[in-house]
Design a protein around this motif. Sequence first.
Motif, PDB file in Angstrom:
ATOM      1  N   ALA A 278       0.977  -1.142  -0.073  1.00 50.55           N
ATOM      2  CA  ALA A 278       0.036  -0.008   0.059  1.00 50.55           C
ATOM      3  C   ALA A 278       0.698   1.306  -0.002  1.00 50.55           C
ATOM      4  O   ALA A 278       0.341   2.320  -0.575  1.00 50.55           O
ATOM      5  CB  ALA A 278      -0.974   0.036   1.153  1.00 50.55           C
ATOM      6  N   ALA A 279       2.340   1.017   0.409  1.00 50.49           N
ATOM      7  CA  ALA A 279       3.146   2.281   0.502  1.00 50.49           C
ATOM      8  C   ALA A 279       3.423   2.666  -0.893  1.00 50.49           C
ATOM      9  O   ALA A 279       3.967   3.771  -1.041  1.00 50.49           O
ATOM     10  CB  ALA A 279       4.280   2.086   1.457  1.00 50.49           C
ATOM     11  N   HIS A 280       3.395   1.732  -1.870  1.00 52.10           N
ATOM     12  CA  HIS A 280       3.673   2.221  -3.231  1.00 52.10           C
ATOM     13  C   HIS A 280       2.405   2.680  -3.906  1.00 52.10           C
ATOM     14  O   HIS A 280       2.875   3.335  -4.944  1.00 52.10           O
ATOM     15  CB  HIS A 280       4.170   0.733  -4.106  1.00 52.10           C
ATOM     16  N   SER A 281       1.067   2.317  -3.615  1.00 49.61           N
ATOM     17  CA  SER A 281       0.432   2.804  -4.513  1.00 49.61           C
ATOM     18  C   SER A 281      -0.944   2.838  -3.704  1.00 49.61           C
ATOM     19  O   SER A 281      -1.253   1.576  -3.010  1.00 49.61           O
ATOM     20  CB  SER A 281       0.013   1.720  -5.740  1.00 49.61           C
ATOM     21  N   ILE A 302      -0.247  -7.824  -6.774  1.00 50.64           N
ATOM     22  CA  ILE A 302       0.920  -8.541  -7.171  1.00 50.64           C
ATOM     23  C   ILE A 302       2.457  -7.264  -7.131  1.00 50.64           C
ATOM     24  O   ILE A 302       2.133  -6.077  -7.442  1.00 50.64           O
ATOM     25  CB  ILE A 302       1.026  -8.993  -8.503  1.00 50.64           C
ATOM     26  N   ASP A 303       3.044  -7.904  -6.570  1.00 51.92           N
ATOM     27  CA  ASP A 303       4.572  -6.992  -6.600  1.00 51.92           C
ATOM     28  C   ASP A 303       5.041  -6.783  -7.977  1.00 51.92           C
ATOM     29  O   ASP A 303       4.994  -7.769  -8.654  1.00 51.92           O
ATOM     30  CB  ASP A 303       5.862  -7.561  -5.726  1.00 51.92           C
ATOM     31  N   SER A 304       5.776  -5.968  -8.391  1.00 55.48           N
ATOM     32  CA  SER A 304       6.667  -5.629  -9.374  1.00 55.48           C
ATOM     33  C   SER A 304       5.802  -5.560 -10.826  1.00 55.48           C
ATOM     34  O   SER A 304       4.624  -5.344 -10.701  1.00 55.48           O
ATOM     35  CB  SER A 304       7.858  -6.713  -9.558  1.00 55.48           C
ATOM     36  N   LEU A 320      -3.854  -0.072 -11.963  1.00 54.69           N
ATOM     37  CA  LEU A 320      -3.811   1.001 -11.311  1.00 54.69           C
ATOM     38  C   LEU A 320      -2.745   1.415 -10.292  1.00 54.69           C
ATOM     39  O   LEU A 320      -2.163   0.433  -9.623  1.00 54.69           O
ATOM     40  CB  LEU A 320      -4.992   1.246 -10.526  1.00 54.69           C
ATOM     41  N   ARG A 321      -1.822   2.266 -10.498  1.00 59.00           N
ATOM     42  CA  ARG A 321      -0.915   2.616  -9.676  1.00 59.00           C
ATOM     43  C   ARG A 321      -0.831   4.065  -9.295  1.00 59.00           C
ATOM     44  O   ARG A 321      -0.829   5.017  -9.936  1.00 59.00           O
ATOM     45  CB  ARG A 321       0.468   2.377 -10.341  1.00 59.00           C
ATOM     46  N   PHE A 322      -1.018   4.470  -7.985  1.00 59.44           N
ATOM     47  CA  PHE A 322      -1.152   5.704  -7.463  1.00 59.44           C
ATOM     48  C   PHE A 322      -0.079   6.124  -6.248  1.00 59.44           C
ATOM     49  O   PHE A 322      -0.537   5.715  -5.089  1.00 59.44           O
ATOM     50  CB  PHE A 322      -2.412   6.099  -7.085  1.00 59.44           C
ATOM     51  N   GLY A 326       4.622  13.494  -4.531  1.00 64.02           N
ATOM     52  CA  GLY A 326       6.192  13.826  -4.631  1.00 64.02           C
ATOM     53  C   GLY A 326       6.844  12.731  -4.949  1.00 64.02           C
ATOM     54  O   GLY A 326       8.104  12.822  -5.163  1.00 64.02           O
ATOM     55  N   TYR A 327       6.074  11.412  -5.175  1.00 63.01           N
ATOM     56  CA  TYR A 327       7.168  10.237  -5.547  1.00 63.01           C
ATOM     57  C   TYR A 327       7.514  10.252  -6.922  1.00 63.01           C
ATOM     58  O   TYR A 327       6.799  10.636  -7.800  1.00 63.01           O
ATOM     59  CB  TYR A 327       6.397   8.904  -5.190  1.00 63.01           C
ATOM     60  N   ARG A 328       8.763  10.086  -7.163  1.00 62.31           N
ATOM     61  CA  ARG A 328       9.105  10.401  -8.692  1.00 62.31           C
ATOM     62  C   ARG A 328       9.306   8.913  -9.311  1.00 62.31           C
ATOM     63  O   ARG A 328      10.457   7.977  -8.683  1.00 62.31           O
ATOM     64  CB  ARG A 328      10.572  11.013  -8.938  1.00 62.31           C
TER      65      ARG A 328
END
Length: 399
Positions: A278-281, A302-304, A320-322, A326-328
């Motif tokens: 959840a920290a990634h999206s 799924i990871d990756s 979907l990826r959010f 500020g994350y680049r």
Amino acid sequence: MGTISASLPYLARNFPARRDLVRFRLSNSSLSSVRCRRRIGSSRTSATSSMAYERELEIAKKAAALAARLCKSVQKVLLQPDVQSKSDQSPVTVADYGSQAVVSFVLEKELSTSSFSLVAEEDSGDLRKDSARETLNRITELVNDTLSEDGTYRVSLKPEDILVAIDRGKSEGGPSGQHWVLDPIDGTKGFLRGDQYAIALALLDEGNVVLGVLGCPNLPFDGVNVQDNYSGESGCLFSAKIGEGAYLELLDGSKQAKVHVSAVEDPAEASFFESFEAAHSSHDLSSSIAKRLGVKAPPVRIDSQAKYGALARGDGAIYLRFPRKGYREKIWDHAAGSIVVTEAGGVVTDAAGKPLDFSKGRYLDLDTGIVSANPKLMPAVLHAVQASLTENFDSVGRL
Ligand code: AMP
Ligand code: MG
């Protein structure tokens, strides 16, 4: 047909006309394909153009398969509970550096040019410290074992050779010339958990992704929806070359198939992929989007970039990826996956519907998030994304 950006107002005006298919494809892979053919020479036949990047693709597949072999051997040891703790970061360090060294070595050996540009995630800074000597020796041993195992290469690399190979990945990329783009282990959290991860390698030419491979050692060949007690084969290698479609084979080279994204047109029948972490999206945001679309199925986490592979063969219909504000995004996290999906007939854009631009260096410069689906579903998905982003402005706290 000159429009290359599928912005939301544009979508609203032009859909549901069937021009969607043409415009979206032009905006992504076909644009590159046109450029690629122009460069090769308009007088040549399509058979000739289909040979463009053929050798490079074979090299990329070989490099990714060997790197996958190295990662698998490390993960096997990592997952033995009596051997190493999962909280120990060293296995992932060894596999990350080892994978990058293997890919860099194969590119150097196999490419006809001695100088090539590689944009990759790792550099050797930490490995050059005295405290890392043991780790470096372990990496050196692993790389030598991996490269020699099937007799393809008879090498005995020294620790210094490994450091040099890793540091080939320091290129900044950019809009001109060719650049290889590598994530040696995408999804390190999944790797540590024993779940999904990927070795992702792509080639940029004049700022466009022209080929990509995804080595996914733990991905079931028969799809992600197989039962928990799956007894079939795992280990997928997805590959795609501009204008030539996307393919899946087992990592050992057996069992090949052409893949295509899901043909689902009704969002209610679609399932969607998102990051396990959840920290990634934002899972909240994707859940809101799915609800708005009427998606009935639960999220597939799924990871990756294995997600892109699974999407490309139609295991699910939406990606979907959010990330947090500020994350680049880095180009190696999406270059290979995006061409696998677009060559499988899908569309990959940012949250505003704009194509991803890999020509800006090591980072993607994009609006808010990344979305992918087939061209028929994409307008509805983008509308739902915009609506949820607006509505969640405060509650999700991302904007
Ligand atoms: P995924 O498994 O799809 O979430 O993607 C894994 C990739 O996410 C890693 O390779 C990282 O480059 C990237 N990543 C690391 N931290 C973050 C973050 N805070 N937000 C988004 N992505 C991240
Ligand atoms: Mg990554």
